[in-house]
Design a protein around this motif. Structure first.
Motif, PDB file in Angstrom:
ATOM      1  N   MET A 248       0.841  -1.192   0.000  1.00  0.00           N
ATOM      2  CA  MET A 248       0.000   0.000   0.000  1.00  0.00           C
ATOM      3  C   MET A 248       0.883   1.252   0.000  1.00  0.00           C
ATOM      4  N   SER A 249       0.399   2.324  -0.573  1.00  0.00           N
ATOM      5  CA  SER A 249       1.139   3.589  -0.577  1.00  0.00           C
ATOM      6  C   SER A 249       0.337   4.648   0.172  1.00  0.00           C
ATOM      7  N   ALA A 250       1.008   5.722   0.492  1.00  0.00           N
ATOM      8  CA  ALA A 250       0.365   6.822   1.215  1.00  0.00           C
ATOM      9  C   ALA A 250       1.020   8.126   0.777  1.00  0.00           C
ATOM     10  N   LYS A 251       0.334   9.208   1.063  1.00  0.00           N
ATOM     11  CA  LYS A 251       0.843  10.544   0.739  1.00  0.00           C
ATOM     12  C   LYS A 251       1.115  11.304   2.037  1.00  0.00           C
ATOM     13  N   LEU A 252       2.225  12.012   2.049  1.00  0.00           N
ATOM     14  CA  LEU A 252       2.618  12.792   3.216  1.00  0.00           C
ATOM     15  C   LEU A 252       2.501  14.273   2.890  1.00  0.00           C
ATOM     16  N   VAL A 253       1.978  15.025   3.842  1.00  0.00           N
ATOM     17  CA  VAL A 253       1.924  16.482   3.745  1.00  0.00           C
ATOM     18  C   VAL A 253       2.553  17.044   5.013  1.00  0.00           C
ATOM     19  N   LEU A 254       3.550  17.920   4.835  1.00  0.00           N
ATOM     20  CA  LEU A 254       4.233  18.537   5.961  1.00  0.00           C
ATOM     21  C   LEU A 254       3.921  20.022   5.993  1.00  0.00           C
ATOM     22  N   PRO A 255       3.731  20.593   7.179  1.00  0.00           N
ATOM     23  CA  PRO A 255       3.337  22.006   7.260  1.00  0.00           C
ATOM     24  C   PRO A 255       4.370  22.957   6.680  1.00  0.00           C
ATOM     25  N   GLU A 256       5.661  22.564   6.670  1.00  0.00           N
ATOM     26  CA  GLU A 256       6.674  23.485   6.148  1.00  0.00           C
ATOM     27  C   GLU A 256       6.753  23.487   4.622  1.00  0.00           C
ATOM     28  N   TYR A 257       6.031  22.545   3.969  1.00  0.00           N
ATOM     29  CA  TYR A 257       6.012  22.493   2.511  1.00  0.00           C
ATOM     30  C   TYR A 257       4.548  22.509   2.039  1.00  0.00           C
ATOM     31  N   PRO A 258       3.853  23.635   2.171  1.00  0.00           N
ATOM     32  CA  PRO A 258       2.445  23.681   1.768  1.00  0.00           C
ATOM     33  C   PRO A 258       2.299  23.438   0.270  1.00  0.00           C
ATOM     34  N   GLY A 259       1.271  22.645  -0.070  1.00  0.00           N
ATOM     35  CA  GLY A 259       0.994  22.362  -1.465  1.00  0.00           C
ATOM     36  C   GLY A 259       1.845  21.267  -2.066  1.00  0.00           C
ATOM     37  N   ARG A 260       2.743  20.670  -1.287  1.00  0.00           N
ATOM     38  CA  ARG A 260       3.611  19.610  -1.811  1.00  0.00           C
ATOM     39  C   ARG A 260       3.331  18.314  -1.071  1.00  0.00           C
ATOM     40  N   THR A 261       3.344  17.205  -1.801  1.00  0.00           N
ATOM     41  CA  THR A 261       3.123  15.891  -1.199  1.00  0.00           C
ATOM     42  C   THR A 261       4.337  15.008  -1.440  1.00  0.00           C
ATOM     43  N   PHE A 262       4.544  14.064  -0.535  1.00  0.00           N
ATOM     44  CA  PHE A 262       5.638  13.109  -0.626  1.00  0.00           C
ATOM     45  C   PHE A 262       5.035  11.703  -0.627  1.00  0.00           C
ATOM     46  N   GLU A 263       5.645  10.818  -1.424  1.00  0.00           N
ATOM     47  CA  GLU A 263       5.161   9.446  -1.520  1.00  0.00           C
ATOM     48  C   GLU A 263       5.840   8.571  -0.480  1.00  0.00           C
ATOM     49  N   ALA A 264       5.091   7.637   0.059  1.00  0.00           N
ATOM     50  CA  ALA A 264       5.628   6.678   1.027  1.00  0.00           C
ATOM     51  C   ALA A 264       5.016   5.311   0.752  1.00  0.00           C
ATOM     52  N   LYS A 265       5.780   4.268   1.050  1.00  0.00           N
ATOM     53  CA  LYS A 265       5.334   2.894   0.848  1.00  0.00           C
ATOM     54  C   LYS A 265       5.204   2.197   2.197  1.00  0.00           C
ATOM     55  N   LEU A 266       4.256   1.280   2.250  1.00  0.00           N
ATOM     56  CA  LEU A 266       4.059   0.510   3.479  1.00  0.00           C
ATOM     57  C   LEU A 266       5.226  -0.444   3.668  1.00  0.00           C
ATOM     58  N   ALA A 267       5.874  -0.386   4.839  1.00  0.00           N
ATOM     59  CA  ALA A 267       6.980  -1.281   5.150  1.00  0.00           C
ATOM     60  C   ALA A 267       6.539  -2.428   6.045  1.00  0.00           C
ATOM     61  N   GLY A 268       5.546  -2.207   6.881  1.00  0.00           N
ATOM     62  CA  GLY A 268       5.079  -3.262   7.767  1.00  0.00           C
ATOM     63  C   GLY A 268       4.174  -2.688   8.847  1.00  0.00           C
ATOM     64  N   THR A 269       3.545  -3.589   9.575  1.00  0.00           N
ATOM     65  CA  THR A 269       2.680  -3.202  10.682  1.00  0.00           C
ATOM     66  C   THR A 269       3.039  -4.025  11.901  1.00  0.00           C
ATOM     67  N   SER A 270       2.585  -3.560  13.052  1.00  0.00           N
ATOM     68  CA  SER A 270       2.856  -4.284  14.290  1.00  0.00           C
ATOM     69  C   SER A 270       2.037  -5.569  14.404  1.00  0.00           C
ATOM     70  N   GLN A 271       1.012  -5.719  13.565  1.00  0.00           N
ATOM     71  CA  GLN A 271       0.142  -6.892  13.591  1.00  0.00           C
ATOM     72  C   GLN A 271      -0.531  -7.086  14.945  1.00  0.00           C
TER      73      GLN A 271
END
Length: 392
Positions: A248-271
């Motif tokens: 699964m993928s997700a998008k990151l938004v940081l307050p210091e970079y308004p209007g810009r998104t970063f891609e992230a991939k799922l690495a694992g979960t605690s299950q």
């Protein structure tokens, strides 16, 4: 000449007619006044009733027609981050890397002056030399006594004592050698080196500072972080945990970079679900070639969840908190309120997914007053009124 006198009957007739006209005028005036008062009272009654009837805006629930976005707070951490402590005692002689410095694995960050350890090494080296000399003498003596035993010049017991003394001297020499190696290793810790390629994110020492190793309360001299890739940790509520799938993928938004998104991939979960927070820990990985993501940062993480296809959605503003459970206010065909208990399947913040109790044909009150009760008469704003109210 004198005018002839009018008959008395004619004068009485005129007086009677004038009286009737006066009475009629009075009746008309009284009637008009009464009618005016009646209409005014009715208007007041209607106005009072209208003011007592609450005016509400209403809507029809919508169906879930596509993907839903789940937004959660996340924390950004370095791929690897290590506090670097001193392993020997002394005084800081020099440091070569300040915060923000890019370093390679094994690169020297600082040097420690270790006079106490240097003296201990010298003393241990002398002890080793003594132990080795004693070992050599014990070995020569044991060999000589073995030859004498063969010639029956000495007893076997005396020869065994010499061999035992040789074993003791060998053990003492080995202990002295181990002590020298230990102290020389401590000497090697005079050079503080980077554990891996990364960036120095912290320096908590300066030239001349006393360095004490093995102190639990000691602060790290340096902190080094590998920020080529970043880990993002998100606590996903239990109700959404089944939607977190591999790759699964997700998008990151940081307050210091308004209007810009970063891609992230799922690495694992605690299950597992934390019994205190009721959430599952999820780890994401994001490439960081520009170094824009920083350890310790806050990020808004958005997941695209699959649609259920048949879910009924209402805004969270339509919910009423009542003792019998979560409730919404419906309006029937006569404009009266009917409170209905519902069951929420998912809460996305602005909107909630209703598991049961509503259909798209229901007319639901938006932002209902807390005092709204079952059977209350309400007036529903039409679309034009709602737009005007929104603009005002």
């Amino acid at each position: 000449m004198h005018e002839p006198l009018k008959p008395v009957a004619v004068q009485g007739h005129k007086l009677k007619r004038a009286g009737l006209i006066g009475i009629a005028a009075v009746v008309v005036v009284v009637g008009l006044g009464a009618t005016t008062r009646i209409f005014a009272k009715q208007e007041l009654t209607d106005w009072t009733a209208e003011q007592a009837t609450p005016t509400v805006s209403a809507f029809h629930p919508t169906m879930d027609g596509g993907q839903r976005t789940l937004s959660l707070p996340g924390s950004v951490e370095a791929w690897s981050q290590a506090p670097v402590f001193a392993r020997t005692n002394g005084y800081l002689k020099a440091w070569y890397a300040d915060i923000g410095t890019q370093v390679k694995a094994g690169e020297v960050l600082a040097e420690i002056d270790t006079p106490d350890v240097d003296q201990q090494v010298e003393a241990a080296t002398a002890d080793l030399a003594t132990a080795q000399a004693q070992l050599k003498l014990a070995d020569t003596t044991a060999r000589r006594w073995d030859r004498l035993v063969a010639q029956d010049a000495v007893s076997k017991q005396d020869a065994e004592q010499k061999r035992s003394d040789l074993a003791v001297k060998r053990a003492m020499a080995n202990a002295a050698l181990a002590n020298v190696d230990r102290l020389r290793t401590l000497q090697g810790f005079r050079r503080i080196v980077a554990p891996f390629d990364g960036v120095v994110t912290g320096r908590a020492t300066d030239v001349g500072a006393l360095i004490a190793s093995g102190n639990a309360a000691a602060r790290p001299l340096f902190t080094v972080a590998d920020m080529a890739k970043m880990r993002i940790y998100v606590h996903v509520p239990q109700i959404y945990s089944a939607n977190i799938k591999p790759d699964m993928s997700a998008k990151l938004v940081l307050p210091e970079y308004p209007g810009r998104t970063f891609e992230a991939k799922l690495a694992g979960t605690s299950q597992s679900v934390n019994d205190t927070t009721g959430s599952m820990l999820v780890q994401l990985v994001a490439e960081n070639p520009e170094g824009l993501l920083k350890p310790g940062s806050y990020a808004q993480v958005s997941f695209d969840l699959p649609s259920s296809g048949s879910a009924v959605l209402v805004p969270a503003s339509a919910l009423l908190f009542r003792p019998q459970g979560m409730t919404v206010a419906l309006i029937d065909g006569s404009g009266r309120v009917k409170l209905k208990v519902i069951k929420i399947a998912r809460d996305d913040g602005a909107k909630v997914e209703i598991a049961s109790g509503l259909s798209p044909s229901d007319l639901v009150v938006d932002s209902p007053p807390d005092a709204l009760a079952d059977g209350d008469q309400v007036r529903v704003l039409d679309a034009k009124d709602q737009v005007a109210n929104a603009r005002s």
